[in-house]
Design an enzyme around this catalytic site. Structure first.
Site, PDB file in Angstrom:
ATOM      1  CG  ASP A 231      -1.973  -1.269   1.203  1.00 41.76           C
ATOM      2  OD1 ASP A 231      -2.071  -1.602   2.240  1.00 41.76           O
ATOM      3  OD2 ASP A 231      -2.165  -1.549   0.100  1.00 41.76           O
TER       4      ASP A 231
HETATM    5  N1  LIG Z   1       2.639  -6.202  -3.101  1.00 45.32           N
HETATM    6  C1  LIG Z   1       1.459  -5.828  -2.782  1.00 45.32           C
HETATM    7  N2  LIG Z   1       0.451  -6.678  -3.043  1.00 45.32           N
HETATM    8  C2  LIG Z   1      -0.711  -6.213  -2.657  1.00 45.32           C
HETATM    9  C3  LIG Z   1      -0.997  -4.997  -2.294  1.00 45.32           C
HETATM   10  C4  LIG Z   1       0.289  -4.129  -2.311  1.00 45.32           C
HETATM   11  O1  LIG Z   1       0.116  -2.797  -2.314  1.00 45.32           O
HETATM   12  N3  LIG Z   1       1.229  -4.604  -2.502  1.00 45.32           N
HETATM   13  N4  LIG Z   1      -2.097  -4.423  -1.894  1.00 45.32           N
HETATM   14  C5  LIG Z   1      -2.970  -5.605  -1.604  1.00 45.32           C
HETATM   15  C6  LIG Z   1      -4.402  -5.367  -1.247  1.00 45.32           C
HETATM   16  N5  LIG Z   1      -4.621  -4.846   0.162  1.00 45.32           N
HETATM   17  C7  LIG Z   1      -5.014  -3.623   0.608  1.00 45.32           C
HETATM   18  O2  LIG Z   1      -5.419  -2.829  -0.159  1.00 45.32           O
HETATM   19  C8  LIG Z   1      -4.183  -5.850   1.344  1.00 45.32           C
HETATM   20  C9  LIG Z   1      -4.569  -7.140   0.932  1.00 45.32           C
HETATM   21  C10 LIG Z   1      -4.181  -8.250   1.857  1.00 45.32           C
HETATM   22  C11 LIG Z   1      -3.513  -8.207   2.997  1.00 45.32           C
HETATM   23  C12 LIG Z   1      -3.299  -8.988   3.691  1.00 45.32           C
HETATM   24  O3  LIG Z   1      -2.625  -8.842   5.005  1.00 45.32           O
HETATM   25  N6  LIG Z   1      -3.383 -10.229   3.274  1.00 45.32           N
HETATM   26  C13 LIG Z   1      -3.081 -11.599   4.018  1.00 45.32           C
HETATM   27  C14 LIG Z   1      -3.784 -12.770   3.930  1.00 45.32           C
HETATM   28  C15 LIG Z   1      -5.396 -12.540   3.738  1.00 45.32           C
HETATM   29  C16 LIG Z   1      -6.128 -13.486   3.310  1.00 45.32           C
HETATM   30  O4  LIG Z   1      -5.544 -14.761   3.562  1.00 45.32           O
HETATM   31  O5  LIG Z   1      -7.303 -13.664   2.406  1.00 45.32           O
HETATM   32  C17 LIG Z   1      -1.602 -11.853   3.641  1.00 45.32           C
HETATM   33  O6  LIG Z   1      -1.461 -11.972   2.474  1.00 45.32           O
HETATM   34  O7  LIG Z   1      -0.662 -12.404   4.399  1.00 45.32           O
HETATM   35  C18 LIG Z   1      -3.368  -6.614   3.193  1.00 45.32           C
HETATM   36  C19 LIG Z   1      -3.625  -5.586   2.435  1.00 45.32           C
HETATM   37  C20 LIG Z   1      -3.067  -6.619  -2.624  1.00 45.32           C
HETATM   38  N7  LIG Z   1      -2.007  -7.162  -2.560  1.00 45.32           N
END
Ligand SMILES: Nc1nc2c(c(=O)[nH]1)N[C@@H](CN(C=O)c1ccc(C(=O)N[C@@H](CCC(=O)O)C(=O)O)cc1)CN2
Length: 287
Positions: A231
């Site tokens: 983000d």
């Molecule tokens: N490299 C990036 N990937 C993503 C971004 C980004 O800015 N850089 N934005 C996200 C979307 N997002 C907020 O807008 C967001 C999505 C997911 C998470 C998160 O903590 N996800 C967990 C797993 C959640 C699940 O299992 O459903 C994780 O991945 O550990 C935080 C913010 C999209 N990707």
């Protein structure tokens, strides 16, 4: 108006210097091209100049390849980062989703009605929930589940799809998986995410819960290019709406959904119309 209705968009970013607009417009005149619209911005902080010119070829304008070769001499003189884009070529989008459907639904409505002048060859999701919505729009849906142990393989499969479908832009429409730094590098400048907060406030997961706990009086959404820093990517578009103490987290999410839809669609449209230029970790977005 030329017979084939050809139209091109010239985008330029370079160190600021006197005479750039004169040289570019003079070049297009020498190439027998008609300028339809032009916008430019000189950033006094980064000392860089940005320009976007839409033009149509005249009877004696060379083809796009020859035009680019001729322009490269002007570009070298001003150390330009530049591109000549076919305004009539629809950009190919791959939309990644999880379980939330509002942003996908909104994008698909704008795509179906022609408001979003792009093609959507496929939708990818780590959950099966939105397959029916994709089927209604007759768009191939790829269910690609992911766990911490299978993230690399899943991203490889997504990358193969991006290459095989000749995707121009990846849209994370409430895709709730963090892309690896490797994937972010591969997609540098062509992956847009909608974050459901007015960044830089409330990065990461559950921003509406964070906002409710903070007692904010404004909530918002931010569309940004994706980088390895969650983000933190260059912001493209944002919007906010007023809220107050009576708003529950669910009501915040309901108001937020409409904000997210508008912000994401404006950002995607700006990208596919070549109106966004990179200015370090910021963007210049021409109207
Ligand atoms: N490299 C990036 N990937 C993503 C971004 C980004 O800015 N850089 N934005 C996200 C979307 N997002 C907020 O807008 C967001 C999505 C997911 C998470 C998160 O903590 N996800 C967990 C797993 C959640 C699940 O299992 O459903 C994780 O991945 O550990 C935080 C913010 C999209 N990707």
């Amino acid at each position: 108006m030329n017979a084939q209705n050809k139209k091109y968009i010239l985008t330029i970013s370079c160190p600021d210097h006197t005479g750039i607009v004169a040289q570019v417009s003079g070049f297009l005149a020498d190439q027998d091209a008609f300028i339809n619209e032009s916008a430019h911005f000189g950033d006094s902080v980064s000392d860089r100049f940005f320009m976007r010119t839409v033009f149509t070829p005249g009877p004696y304008t060379p083809d796009a390849f020859e035009l680019a070769k001729n322009f490269s001499r002007v570009a070298e003189r001003f150390q330009m980062v530049w591109g000549i884009h076919d305004a009539n070529r629809k950009q190919r989008l791959l939309v990644l989703v999880s379980k939330f459907d509002h942003c996908l639904n909104d994008l698909l409505y704008r795509y179906r009605t022609g408001e979003l002048n792009a093609d959507i060859p496929a939708i990818v999701s780590n959950h099966p929930d939105l397959e029916e919505l994709a089927q209604w729009h007759d768009i191939p849906f790829y269910h690609m589940p992911v766990t911490k142990d299978t993230k690399d393989e899943q991203e490889e499969a997504v990358w193969d799809l991006i290459q095989n479908l000749e995707i121009d832009l990846v849209v994370l429409a409430r895709y709730m998986q963090i892309l690896s730094p490797r994937m972010c590098e591969k997609l540098r400048g062509r992956c847009i995410n909608i974050h459901h907060s007015f960044l830089p406030s409330f990065k990461g997961a559950n921003p509406y819960r964070q906002a409710h706990e903070r007692g904010v009086k404004l909530i918002g959404a931010t569309a940004h290019y994706v980088t390895g820093d969650l983000d933190e990517g260059p912001i493209i578009e944002q919007a906010v709406e007023r809220v107050d103490h009576t708003f529950t987290p669910e009501k915040l999410k309901a108001v937020g959904r409409d904000i997210e839809n508008g912000v994401l669609s404006r950002a995607v449209r700006a990208h596919v119309e070549h109106r966004i230029l990179m200015n370090g970790m910021k963007t210049v977005v021409f109207k």
